[in-house]
Scaffold this motif. Structure first.
Motif, mmCIF file in Angstrom:
data_model
loop_
_atom_site.group_PDB
_atom_site.id
_atom_site.type_symbol
_atom_site.label_atom_id
_atom_site.label_comp_id
_atom_site.label_asym_id
_atom_site.label_seq_id
_atom_site.Cartn_x
_atom_site.Cartn_y
_atom_site.Cartn_z
ATOM 1 N N ASP A 615 0.871 -1.177 0.000
ATOM 2 C CA ASP A 615 0.000 0.000 0.000
ATOM 3 C C ASP A 615 0.908 1.226 0.000
ATOM 4 O OD1 ASP A 615 -1.624 2.162 0.739
ATOM 5 O OD2 ASP A 615 -2.977 0.856 1.880
ATOM 6 N N GLU A 617 0.289 4.242 0.101
ATOM 7 C CA GLU A 617 -0.126 5.363 0.960
ATOM 8 C C GLU A 617 0.198 5.125 2.427
ATOM 9 O OE1 GLU A 617 -3.779 7.619 -1.191
ATOM 10 O OE2 GLU A 617 -4.288 5.757 -0.168
ATOM 11 N N THR A 618 0.142 3.849 2.828
ATOM 12 C CA THR A 618 0.365 3.548 4.251
ATOM 13 C C THR A 618 1.637 2.741 4.494
ATOM 14 O OG1 THR A 618 -0.806 1.445 4.140
ATOM 15 C CG2 THR A 618 -2.131 3.399 4.628
ATOM 16 N N ALA A 620 1.908 -0.341 4.130
ATOM 17 C CA ALA A 620 1.577 -1.705 4.581
ATOM 18 C C ALA A 620 1.924 -2.716 3.489
ATOM 19 C CB ALA A 620 0.100 -1.791 4.914
ATOM 20 N N LEU A 658 8.532 -8.248 9.656
ATOM 21 C CA LEU A 658 8.036 -7.868 10.976
ATOM 22 C C LEU A 658 9.046 -7.821 12.104
ATOM 23 C CD1 LEU A 658 4.766 -9.985 11.074
ATOM 24 C CD2 LEU A 658 4.878 -7.516 11.387
ATOM 25 N N LEU A 662 14.928 -4.360 19.137
ATOM 26 C CA LEU A 662 15.305 -2.948 19.168
ATOM 27 C C LEU A 662 15.731 -2.512 20.565
ATOM 28 C CD1 LEU A 662 12.385 -1.532 17.006
ATOM 29 C CD2 LEU A 662 14.802 -1.560 16.368
ATOM 30 N N ASP A 676 5.407 -6.127 21.927
ATOM 31 C CA ASP A 676 6.283 -5.210 21.196
ATOM 32 C C ASP A 676 7.075 -5.907 20.098
ATOM 33 O OD1 ASP A 676 5.609 -2.982 22.863
ATOM 34 O OD2 ASP A 676 6.853 -3.879 24.424
ATOM 35 N N TYR A 677 7.531 -7.121 20.385
ATOM 36 C CA TYR A 677 8.307 -7.858 19.397
ATOM 37 C C TYR A 677 7.329 -8.507 18.415
ATOM 38 C CZ TYR A 677 11.682 -10.822 17.152
ATOM 39 O OH TYR A 677 12.468 -11.421 16.193
ATOM 40 N N GLY A 678 7.533 -8.246 17.135
ATOM 41 C CA GLY A 678 6.521 -8.629 16.132
ATOM 42 C C GLY A 678 6.602 -10.053 15.639
ATOM 43 N N PRO A 741 5.692 -0.694 7.796
ATOM 44 C CA PRO A 741 5.012 0.403 7.096
ATOM 45 C C PRO A 741 5.813 1.704 7.174
ATOM 46 C CG PRO A 741 3.438 -0.858 8.373
ATOM 47 C CD PRO A 741 4.796 -1.421 8.696
ATOM 48 N N GLN A 742 6.342 1.994 8.360
ATOM 49 C CA GLN A 742 7.119 3.232 8.506
ATOM 50 C C GLN A 742 8.304 3.248 7.537
ATOM 51 O OE1 GLN A 742 7.414 5.957 11.495
ATOM 52 N NE2 GLN A 742 8.372 6.791 9.652
ATOM 53 N N TRP A 745 7.153 3.538 3.859
ATOM 54 C CA TRP A 745 6.655 4.885 3.572
ATOM 55 C C TRP A 745 7.812 5.887 3.494
ATOM 56 C CZ3 TRP A 745 6.304 9.344 6.879
ATOM 57 C CH2 TRP A 745 5.557 10.403 6.316
ATOM 58 N N ARG A 749 8.976 8.142 0.314
ATOM 59 C CA ARG A 749 9.046 9.594 0.389
ATOM 60 C C ARG A 749 10.424 10.079 -0.071
ATOM 61 N NH1 ARG A 749 7.857 13.073 5.594
ATOM 62 N NH2 ARG A 749 9.592 11.752 6.237
#
Ligand SMILES: Cc1cc2nc3c(=O)[nH]c(=O)nc-3n(C[C@H](O)[C@H](O)[C@H](O)COP(=O)(O)OP(=O)(O)OC[C@H]3O[C@@H](n4cnc5c(N)ncnc54)[C@H](O)[C@@H]3O)c2cc1C
Lengths: 753, 284
Positions: A615, A617-618, A620, A658, A662, A676-678, A741-742, A745, A749
């Motif tokens: 996606d 836009e997001t 994802a 995922l 960190l 927190d851990y994906g 996603p971050q 994205w 950008r």
């Protein structure tokens, strides 16, 4: 017809499904005390004091010990090229070097009492500067071991050459982060120990009971006879469970010192900071070649994160280097590496251990090269693959691949996935210009299994009732050895699987063993069983020949009756029970002990395709399809092999999308719960499309290689390449793992700018 | 993962719970489904001295409609909301949002009241209830009072509930007939909390949009309304949606964490608001 190659259901499962497993924490141990560790809350500090007085006086507490009390020597890795000077004390002595490092051990009558008392231990820290970044660590400004003057724990002795890329029309560079991930086994680490009659018995959630026993022996100064290690059911290890962690040694030491049974099971949050992490590489990659698609040179420079104390993780770049050429006939390949310490949890082996890192570097590099010269990534791979008639093939880094058919794997994959159709669909989406774009990612991989030298033991005996018992030095923890080993023995002997008892995981019951890791079990432990069966069968043939005055060469096994007879005259024969009785009478039971030595490592390979929808836009990413061709030589049981592929692919996809351990800027772990851990779940994964392929290895009689780690090695790069591919038309060239996603994205950008 | 020691009492009714809270003082806490409180206690981030368990208290698990208002007992489980025929018919947004909370275990234990009382800005229900202009019925030693959602969520994990008060019931005005709705939950994994979420209710008019309400999940210390978006859409044509959605981040203070920085959250709020409004309109 041979039972080998058929989908035999796991013999392990009825017990798991009807009774449940029996893990270390389930082992009844009357009067056992409970251990809880006080762990460092600071990433790097001098320990000014560890005050345990109040905790010692707390209700239910038996004792509280610190480094000053425990006379177990600091543990240094026994690994080629890795320094032994950064040894790890079992309880922090003088300095703490990561958050989670055990500082004291509280022993109490109940876990609750121990947890309460642990809060009363007052640790006075004098904070030191923290180093987390690999490049910063390599600059040796902040040192974890100041007396050594460096943070480098291992350096591969292969200096780069100046002229590697001479003559290349195109040279592309990449900088890839192969992030730190957590093995996250369902069962966290757990150890129980009892000292009685001058002997230590340890129940350990380990992948290698004999290795654990050796570690205990050395650490506690005991003899071989004095240590017994039992691995009950083990709820996953993924490479990170060797049963020799400092906590394990302290538990054993306490049992001996207190002369009372002692047990410890860590919490999930402790597991996420205390058990070794996997991966942790920063890779600088250069790839060069010509515009017709030929790759001429590849260099990978690795910075490996060891964590605070070098462990197996420090050695991983060696395995990365072994696999640095991947599946390609690249004339010049180099790989250099340094492993550096940081104020984080130590790194260790995790499913793939060094090879997923290599595959990720090579496969990303090939895609970068393809994009640069404007060629389809499948085509670039076709042009460069090691041809099928080149085996055994020696790569420029000196690795000898035993057997393979890489072009065959790629073509099967492209056909199974309908590559052309997918590209057409992708083009339509791109034209449509919508938010959700398709990405198609490829990886063609080869990996090394049974890469660590060492044989494996198996014992096989046919008992007078006609049943058999197999003792195996490998130590299964979910893989299905009991099923596969029984199939192997049954196939040779004609004794039904249900009449073959399997004995594993206990150093008193199995005379020696190496263990289960590095995808070695079938080709070494399974081969040992197979060879033990061959020896026993040979003995049985000779016995029968003697009884019937026939030629041993004419004696055959009839699997349908479980009898041996002379070929052509089924009536002239004996059952296994009769033969075993006869052998026993003669004082030579029908038994064999085999220490199988493999001829060498084997090299499974395959090709994966991932289809993702991104996606734009997001940011994802949804994994839509994962098509996998995995060739691990001959397959003994497709059901077990597919299970290994499923789990491996899930973990590879998880790293790509995922999972990431960190730390904040001060070195505090921020992924120390499963909130927190994906950790990936089934909801994030499609049904995998598994394409079979079998190219036997000439290196063992069964033709088998390992398949435990293939999925992880192949899937990660395919998924990562797919994410980048989805965004390629928008100018994105690389997205580090995990493609959150971050990150997606942000990459978009930056590309748009 | 063992909580610090605490006293435990079970309350059979709201009155008894209020009395026990008063007795227990500052460090007493209510226990409902336990799915927010117990994890905090196990990590020893919360250490109540007394737990007043209301999980079996009578008369708090209903979902009814009275005079155009839906009344949801504080102990109604997420699963109750998700599967309620009444909600599915009269306020599908609420049922749908509840069906996306956590995983099946969480939905079967966690309560609507616990979610609201916990006042987590990342909670699904809090922002949805804020979007629906819900009111909270609260009982304390001095009796009952009703607090509008707009006044209820005061800060991060902080509500207008007094330490001695019990949230009894949630009142939700039935959205206008013919309304459209949407809930866009953006998560990392299916079982996760929202990184950002957007709830929308749209009342159509012949010309386009009569009124829109937009609730934002995890865009600040409390659940929020996207006031600027709502203002831009009052009496606006349907084509105004994309431009209006761009002002979703206005007035928000999204946090940065391991999943998203503030700027990315603002982007998500914009995109999800647009998608929520479009989906809501498609349902009108
Ligand atoms: C793994 C997991 C995943 C989750 N995922 C999500 C998610 O995706 N979205 C989401 O919105 N939530 C999620 N949750 C939270 C879940 O919705 C909780 O159940 C809810 O937040 C709290 O409800 P509870 O009944 O469990 O409250 P409890 O944990 O019992 O209580 C929470 C707090 O509210 C107080 N309280 C409870 N009831 C009342 C009352 N009637 N009056 C006054 N105070 C009260 C308690 O004292 C406590 O302080 C998740 C939880 C878990 C464990």
């Amino acid at each position: 017809m041979s039972i080998l190659g058929t989908r035999v259901l796991r013999t392990e499962d009825p017990r798991f499904l009807t009774q449940g497993g029996r893990y270390v924490d389930d082992v009844p141990l009357e009067g056992a005390l409970h251990v809880v560790f006080v762990r460092s809350a600071v990433a790097h500090a001098r320990l000014l004091s560890v005050d345990v007085e109040e905790a010692r006086r707390a209700p239910g507490v038996v004792t509280v010990v610190t480094a000053a009390d425990v006379d177990v020597p600091a543990q240094a890795p026994e690994l080629p090229m890795v320094t032994t000077e950064m040894a790890r004390p079992v309880l922090a002595a003088g300095t703490v070097r990561f958050v989670g490092e055990p500082v004291a051990a509280v022993v109490a009558e109940s876990v609750a009492a121990a947890v309460d008392a642990a809060e009363l231990v007052a640790v006075d820290y004098d904070p030191l500067p923290v180093v987390l970044d690999l490049e910063e660590s390599a600059r040796d400004e902040v040192l974890l071991f100041p007396e050594l003057g460096t943070n480098v724990a291992m350096r591969l002795p292969f200096p780069p050459s100046e002229d590697l890329f001479d003559g290349c029309e195109v040279v592309v560079r990449g900088r890839f982060r192969n992030q730190r991930v957590a093995p996250g086994p369902m069962e966290p680490r757990a150890t129980a120990a009892r000292w009685s009659d001058g002997r230590l018995t340890v129940w350990s959630s380990t992948q290698q009971p004999h290795g654990t026993a050796a570690g205990m022996r050395e650490a506690l100064g005991l003899s071989a006879e004095q240590v017994r290690v039992i691995a009950p059911d083990v709820g996953g290890g993924f490479g990170a469970k060797d049963g020799k962690y400092p906590e394990d040694l302290v538990v054993a030491w306490l049992a001996r010192r207190l002369e009372r049974p002692v047990r410890w099971r860590e919490t999930r949050s402790e597991n996420l900071v205390g058990m070794g992490h996997g991966r942790g590489q920063l890779q600088e990659v250069r790839v060069g070649g010509s515009r017709d698609g030929r790759i001429a040179a590849l260099r990978i420079d690795v910075l490996q994160d060891c964590g605070a104390y070098p462990s197996l993780g420090a050695f991983l770049p060696f395995l990365t280097r072994i696999m640095a050429a991947g599946v390609y006939a690249i004339p010049r390949v180099e790989c250099t590496a340094r492993s550096v310490v940081t104020n984080t949890t130590s790194t260790t082996a995790y499913r793939g251990a060094g090879r997923p890192e290599a595959a990720a570097a090579v496969e990303r590099a090939v895609d970068l090269f393809a994009t640069e010269i404007g060629m389809d990534p499948a085509e670039v791979r076709r042009v460069n693959l090691v041809p099928r008639d080149a085996f055994p093939y020696t790569t420029p880094v000196g690795t000898v691949y035993d057997s393979g058919d890489y072009p065959g794997a790629l073509e099967r994959l492209l056909e199974a996935a309908d590559y052309a159709g997918l590209r057409a669909e992708q083009a339509r989406r791109r034209e449509g210009g919508g938010a959700r774009q398709l990405g198609i990612g490829l990886s063609v991989y080869v990996e090394i299994t049974n890469g660590v030298p060492g044989g494996e033991y198996a014992g096989l005996e046919v008992r007078v009732d006609g049943s058999a018992v197999v003792r195996s030095g490998t130590s299964p923890h979910g893989q299905g050895h009991a099923t596969a080993w029984a199939m192997l023995a049954s196939d040779r002997l004609g004794i039904p699987m249900e009449r073959i008892e399997m004995v594993f995981n206990d150093t008193d019951l199995v005379r020696s063993g190496v263990g289960t890791f590095g995808s070695r079990s079938l080709q070494v432990g399974g081969m040992a069983v197979d060879q033990a069966a061959v020896v026993v069968l040979d003995r049985a043939r000779r016995l029968l020949a003697e009884l019937l005055e026939a030629d041993p060469a004419d004696v055959v096994v009839d699997a349908s009756t479980g009898r041996l007879h002379v070929a052509g005259s089924p009536a002239a024969g004996r059952s296994w029970a009769e033969l075993a009785a006869f052998a026993a009478e003669r004082g030579e039971p029908l038994a064999a002990d085999v220490d199988f030595q493999p001829q060498g490592a084997t090299f499974p390979f395959g090709a994966h395709l991932a289809l993702v929808e991104v996606d734009t836009e997001t940011g994802a990413v949804v994994l839509r399809r994962l098509v996998a061709v995995d060739d691990a030589g001959r397959i003994v049981n497709p059901l077990l092999a597919e299970g290994q592929r499923h789990g491996g692919i899930a973990q590879g996809a998880a790293q790509a999308l995922l999972e990431e351990v960190l730390y904040d800027a001060d070195g505090n772990p921020v992924t120390s719960t499963f909130a927190d851990y994906g950790m990936i779940t089934a909801a994030e994964l499609p049904s995998f499309e598994l394409v079979p392929m079998e190219t036997p290895t000439p290196l063992n009689e069964l033709g088998v290689k390992g398949i435990g780690e293939s999925g992880t090695i192949g899937a990660g790069p395919a998924v990562q390449n797919a994410v980048v591919d989805a965004l390629a038309h928008l100018g994105v060239r690389h997205v580090d793992m995990p493609a959150t996603p971050q990150r997606v994205w942000t990459a978009l950008r930056e590309a748009r700018r | 993962m063992i909580p610090a020691a605490f006293e435990y009492r079970r309350a059979a009714s709201v009155d008894e719970a209020v009395a026990l809270l008063a007795e227990g003082g500052e460090d007493a806490k209510l226990l409902a489904g336990g799915h927010s409180l117990l994890p905090l206690m196990k990590l020893r981030l919360a250490r109540p001295s007394l737990l007043v368990d209301i999980d079996r208290a009578a008369g708090m698990r209903h979902i009814d409609e009275r005079d155009g208002t839906l009344a949801i007992g504080a102990l109604a489980r997420h699963q109750d909301l998700a599967t309620s025929d009444l909600l599915r018919a009269r306020c599908p947004l609420l049922a749908h949002a509840a069906s996306l909370v956590g995983d099946p275990q969480v939905r079967h234990r966690g309560t609507a009241g616990g979610s609201v009382a916990h006042a987590d800005p990342a909670s699904d229900l809090c922002a949805v209830l804020r979007c629906l202009d819900a009111r909270m019925v609260v009982q304390g030693p001095a009796g009952r009072r009703t607090v509008a959602a707009a006044d209820f969520f005061v800060g991060f994990l902080e509500s207008a509930l007094g330490a001695d008060e019990v949230l009894v019931e949630i009142l939700v005005p039935v959205p206008a007939a013919g309304h459209g709705w949407s809930y866009q939950k953006f998560t990392r994994r299916a079982i996760d909390w929202a990184i950002v979420g957007v709830a929308a209710v749209v009342e159509p008019s012949p010309e386009g949009i009569a009124r829109a309400a937009v609730g934002l999940v995890n865009m600040g210390p409390t659940p929020l309304r996207a006031a600027a978006v709502e203002a831009a859409l009052r009496g606006a044509p349907r084509t105004a949606v994309a431009a209006a959605a761009a002002s979703a981040p206005e007035g928000t203070e999204p946090a940065a964490d391991i999943h998203a920085d503030a700027e990315f959250r603002a982007q998500l709020a914009t995109v999800l608001t647009r998608r929520a409004l479009e989906e809501a309109l498609s349902r009108c």
